[in-house]
Enzyme design. Sequence first.
Site, PDB file in Angstrom:
ATOM      1  N   ASP A  19      26.865  91.528  66.594  1.00 22.07           N
ATOM      2  CA  ASP A  19      25.714  91.901  65.768  1.00 22.07           C
ATOM      3  C   ASP A  19      26.254  92.592  64.521  1.00 22.07           C
ATOM      4  OD1 ASP A  19      22.964  92.456  65.099  1.00 22.07           O
ATOM      5  OD2 ASP A  19      23.347  94.524  65.647  1.00 22.07           O
ATOM      6  N   SER A  20      25.356  92.800  63.560  1.00 18.99           N
ATOM      7  CA  SER A  20      25.750  93.529  62.359  1.00 18.99           C
ATOM      8  C   SER A  20      26.022  95.005  62.662  1.00 18.99           C
ATOM      9  CB  SER A  20      24.638  93.421  61.315  1.00 18.99           C
ATOM     10  OG  SER A  20      23.407  93.845  61.879  1.00 18.99           O
ATOM     11  N   TYR A  51      22.994  93.186  57.482  1.00 18.71           N
ATOM     12  CA  TYR A  51      23.088  91.779  57.108  1.00 18.71           C
ATOM     13  C   TYR A  51      21.759  91.295  56.510  1.00 18.71           C
ATOM     14  CZ  TYR A  51      27.415  90.939  59.860  1.00 18.71           C
ATOM     15  OH  TYR A  51      28.705  90.931  60.350  1.00 18.71           O
ATOM     16  N   GLY A  52      20.686  91.985  56.886  1.00 18.90           N
ATOM     17  CA  GLY A  52      19.338  91.515  56.566  1.00 18.90           C
ATOM     18  C   GLY A  52      19.006  91.417  55.092  1.00 18.90           C
ATOM     19  N   CYS A  82      22.489  88.967  66.577  1.00 17.63           N
ATOM     20  CA  CYS A  82      21.789  89.357  65.349  1.00 17.63           C
ATOM     21  C   CYS A  82      20.871  88.210  64.890  1.00 17.63           C
ATOM     22  CB  CYS A  82      22.854  89.625  64.286  1.00 17.63           C
ATOM     23  SG  CYS A  82      22.225  90.018  62.661  1.00 17.63           S
ATOM     24  N   ASN A  83      19.614  88.523  64.650  1.00 18.03           N
ATOM     25  CA  ASN A  83      18.680  87.484  64.190  1.00 18.03           C
ATOM     26  C   ASN A  83      19.113  86.901  62.850  1.00 18.03           C
ATOM     27  OD1 ASN A  83      15.784  87.407  65.788  1.00 18.03           O
ATOM     28  ND2 ASN A  83      16.894  89.320  66.064  1.00 18.03           N
ATOM     29  N   THR A  84      19.549  87.780  61.945  1.00 15.73           N
ATOM     30  CA  THR A  84      19.937  87.317  60.611  1.00 15.73           C
ATOM     31  C   THR A  84      21.139  86.373  60.702  1.00 15.73           C
ATOM     32  OG1 THR A  84      19.135  89.398  59.685  1.00 15.73           O
ATOM     33  CG2 THR A  84      20.602  88.084  58.301  1.00 15.73           C
ATOM     34  N   GLU A 161      17.352 103.314  63.151  1.00 13.41           N
ATOM     35  CA  GLU A 161      18.699 103.906  63.131  1.00 13.41           C
ATOM     36  C   GLU A 161      18.647 105.419  62.933  1.00 13.41           C
ATOM     37  OE1 GLU A 161      21.892 101.847  61.436  1.00 13.41           O
ATOM     38  OE2 GLU A 161      21.347 100.067  62.580  1.00 13.41           O
ATOM     39  N   CYS A 193      13.967  90.774  65.066  1.00  8.13           N
ATOM     40  CA  CYS A 193      15.085  91.589  64.582  1.00  8.13           C
ATOM     41  C   CYS A 193      15.539  92.441  65.762  1.00  8.13           C
ATOM     42  CB  CYS A 193      14.620  92.465  63.422  1.00  8.13           C
ATOM     43  SG  CYS A 193      15.836  93.706  62.923  1.00  8.13           S
ATOM     44  N   THR A 194      16.846  92.584  65.881  1.00  2.00           N
ATOM     45  CA  THR A 194      17.419  93.296  67.032  1.00  2.00           C
ATOM     46  C   THR A 194      16.827  94.685  67.255  1.00  2.00           C
ATOM     47  OG1 THR A 194      19.126  93.967  65.473  1.00  2.00           O
ATOM     48  CG2 THR A 194      19.672  92.192  67.020  1.00  2.00           C
ATOM     49  N   HIS A 195      16.447  95.348  66.166  1.00  7.17           N
ATOM     50  CA  HIS A 195      16.009  96.745  66.281  1.00  7.17           C
ATOM     51  C   HIS A 195      14.570  96.891  66.766  1.00  7.17           C
ATOM     52  CE1 HIS A 195      19.598  97.204  63.929  1.00  7.17           C
ATOM     53  NE2 HIS A 195      19.445  98.503  63.782  1.00  7.17           N
TER      54      HIS A 195
HETATM   55  N1  DGL Z   1      20.768  92.845  63.356  1.00  9.32           N
HETATM   56  C1  DGL Z   1      19.906  92.536  62.250  1.00  9.32           C
HETATM   57  C2  DGL Z   1      18.917  91.443  62.667  1.00  9.32           C
HETATM   58  O1  DGL Z   1      18.609  91.262  63.822  1.00  9.32           O
HETATM   59  C3  DGL Z   1      19.168  93.762  61.743  1.00  9.32           C
HETATM   60  C4  DGL Z   1      20.058  94.750  61.025  1.00  9.32           C
HETATM   61  C5  DGL Z   1      20.663  94.173  59.764  1.00  9.32           C
HETATM   62  O2  DGL Z   1      19.930  93.944  58.771  1.00  9.32           O
HETATM   63  O3  DGL Z   1      21.864  93.937  59.767  1.00  9.32           O
HETATM   64  O4  DGL Z   1      18.432  90.732  61.823  1.00  9.32           O
END
Ligand code: DGL
Length: 280
Positions: A19-20, A51-52, A82-84, A161, A193-195
């Site tokens: 993940d990011s 990453y988003g 990570c979704n992105t 975060e 999104c992971t969060h």
């Molecule tokens: N992990 C990213 C996602 O799921 C969220 C955090 C980021 O922007 O890196 O898209």
Amino acid sequence: MKQEYSINLRKDAPIGVFDSGVGGLTVAREIMRQMPNEKIIYFGDTARVPYGSKSKETVTRYSKQIARFLLSFQVKTIVVACNTASAYARDELEQEVDIPVLGVVKPGARTAVDVTRNGKIGVIATEATIGSHMYNKYITELNKDVTIYEKACPLFVPLVEEGLWQDPVTDEIAKRYLSELIDLDIDTLIMGCTHYPLIRSTLGRIIGEEVTLVNPAYETAMELKRLLAEQDLLNDQPPKLGENQYQFYVSDGAEKFKRFANSIIKYGILSAKTIQIEDY
Ligand code: DGL
């Protein structure tokens, strides 16, 4: 990349998850819950998060470096938590490595199509994931009669975060982001999104209890289990005594990562190591 590594598809090989940053721990946590025998090598790109808000080219370059790092552990599969990175880079990664590469977008899309009753699905995610329209693409491939409403929610990641999981500020921002989806009468909302699963109760309260929340982290772990079972790669042996079942690597701030990780994962994170990901 293909010729550089000998691919070792053994049942007891670890699963690579990346993940990011910390968000992918929601996916790692589901893998731990659903497949307690599996070993995990987790990489969080804490030096280069988020990453988003980055371009496809940059996220793809980062993802390839991380895949090379994970392959050095002879992982049997890579989960792009990570979704992105899933939206931008999974397809390209899959073409470059000889092991299965699983993203979080497809499993999330499939579940949403299964659970919607009125055919109106909302997707909330980072700007990059929304801009890629990958949820839209997968959902439409499965059912072209579904209507999809996408909404970028960039402030949720920093709020999570900062630890503001239950906070009036998060409530206020969620109301602003979600109000248009409420007006559109969606009955299913993908937390893309992971969060976002970490603020699930806030999202659920604001969007309304009649809306089903889809957590791609959960669905991805289910899909991974199916995939490993199909290929006879599920680890049937529990970890040996003293074995380091879960290893965590980051590109910066190992101590901070460890603190956050321990608040998400209750399996005891013994250590997190910093590595130079640009070397891969
Ligand atoms: N992990 C990213 C996602 O799921 C969220 C955090 C980021 O922007 O890196 O898209």
